[in-house]
Design an enzyme around this catalytic site. Structure first.
Site, short mmCIF file in Angstrom:
data_model
loop_
_atom_site.label_atom_id
_atom_site.label_comp_id
_atom_site.label_asym_id
_atom_site.label_seq_id
_atom_site.Cartn_x
_atom_site.Cartn_y
_atom_site.Cartn_z
N HIS A 135 41.53 -14.88 -45.88
CA HIS A 135 42.55 -14.22 -45.05
C HIS A 135 43.61 -13.56 -45.94
CE1 HIS A 135 44.20 -13.36 -41.18
NE2 HIS A 135 45.22 -14.21 -41.23
N HIS B 140 45.90 -20.54 -34.68
CA HIS B 140 46.56 -20.63 -35.99
C HIS B 140 46.92 -22.07 -36.30
CE1 HIS B 140 47.07 -16.41 -34.87
NE2 HIS B 140 47.23 -16.14 -36.16
N HIS C 231 48.93 -12.33 -47.04
CA HIS C 231 49.06 -12.07 -45.61
C HIS C 231 50.09 -10.96 -45.34
CE1 HIS C 231 49.44 -12.80 -41.24
NE2 HIS C 231 48.29 -13.44 -41.35
N ASP D 162 43.77 -19.57 -38.34
CA ASP D 162 44.27 -18.68 -39.39
C ASP D 162 45.56 -19.21 -40.04
OD1 ASP D 162 42.23 -17.07 -38.57
OD2 ASP D 162 43.46 -15.30 -38.19
N ASP D 163 45.84 -18.64 -41.23
CA ASP D 163 47.14 -18.71 -41.91
C ASP D 163 47.44 -20.01 -42.64
OD1 ASP D 163 47.35 -16.26 -40.74
OD2 ASP D 163 49.15 -16.69 -39.56
#
Length: 293
Positions: free
Chosen positions: A148, A241, A152, A97-98
């Site tokens: 995503h 991540h 965020h 993620d991210d």
């Protein structure tokens, strides 16, 4: 006669003029080195142009075909934490993620490439806009890319704000990579701030996880590895991540995590592949049930 005198004069001057062998040799070497340097620079430039042309060609082809992931209908608009595999097949899905993120995303991709593993990356729209080449590389190397959100953020979103967060990210993914994604992961796993309801209404598969590395809190590498392995089961989805901060410990832990899974007999799949395995099992079970009647 005049021509003959001129020729003799020029010949005499040539014989009388001093010649410095070392100066001549240095000049020759300098000219040779200059040519070699120019040739190397020229070769590097041609290679970079070729790589850029190949990536552009791939991207255009993907956009033309409208490349999309095969998601069985039963998973569309659903929330999934893991695959329900009756046979207990040892498959696991690594997710990140991210990103994209300077440094760590490329390092994660290098490790996955070395181990011939395909993973699933849930990207943040504004980060993808900042590092478009990393997003292109994710898809070009056979990984799956998911949504995503754009910022965020964790606060509540009305339908218009949720639409921006999700639609803008999906549109940019398609614009840059040619991939049409319907995979969504809510930031922080938050289920009730307006994002998940919008995603489900748009038939996104909401992808959660069954094993959390907790790498966002930057635990020591052994602890990070233990977090992943402790809760991982066949059909599981692992949360890690590649962006959102310093992910050096995730990068350090990843080779050992891969090794541990392989020692236990696991193979690695993407989220769409995980769905397909569960779907095939269900179809086979339904066929056997029908044959018994």
């Amino acid at each position: 006669m005049i021509a003959l005198v001129g020729f003799c004069a020029s010949l005499s001057i040539g014989l009388v003029m001093p010649v410095n062998p070392s100066t001549s040799e240095a000049q020759t070497k300098q000219a040779t080195n200059t040519k070699d340097g120019a040739a190397k620079v020229g070769t590097q430039q041609r290679m970079e142009k070729l790589k850029a042309a190949m990536l552009t060609s791939w991207q255009q082809e993907a956009q033309t075909k409208g490349f999309s992931y095969n998601i069985p209908s039963r998973f569309q608009g659903a929330v999934i934490q893991s695959a329900k595999l009756t046979k207990g097949e040892k498959v696991i899905a690594l997710t990140f993620d991210d990103g994209p993120w300077a440094g760590s995303t490329a390092e994660v991709l290098d490790i996955l490439k070395k181990n011939n593993i395909k993973a699933t990356f849930f990207v943040v729209g504004r980060m993808l806009k900042t590092y478009p080449e990393l997003g292109k590389r994710i898809v070009a190397e056979g990984h799956v890319i998911g949504n995503h959100t754009w910022h965020h953020w964790y606060h509540y979103f009305n339908p218009q704000a949720a639409a921006f967060e999700i639609d803008s990210t999906t549109d940019l993914i398609y614009e840059l990579t040619g991939a049409k994604t319907t995979l969504f992961r809510p930031p922080g796993g938050m289920m009730h701030n307006g994002l998940v309801s919008y995603a489900k209404n748009r038939s996104y598969s909401v992808i959660m996880w069954s094993a959390d590395s907790v790498d966002y809190s930057r635990p020591a590498v052994p602890r990070l590895i233990k977090n992943v392995m402790r809760d991982s089961k066949p059909g599981g989805i692992v949360l890690m991540h590649d962006g959102g901060g310093n992910r050096s410990r995730t990068v350090q832990a990843l080779p050992q995590i891969i090794s541990n899974f392989r020692k236990q007999g696991y193979r690695f799949v993407t989220i769409p592949e995980l769905f397909e395995i569960e779907n095939q099992e269900l179809q086979l079970a339904a066929a056997r049930k029908s044959n018994r009647k």
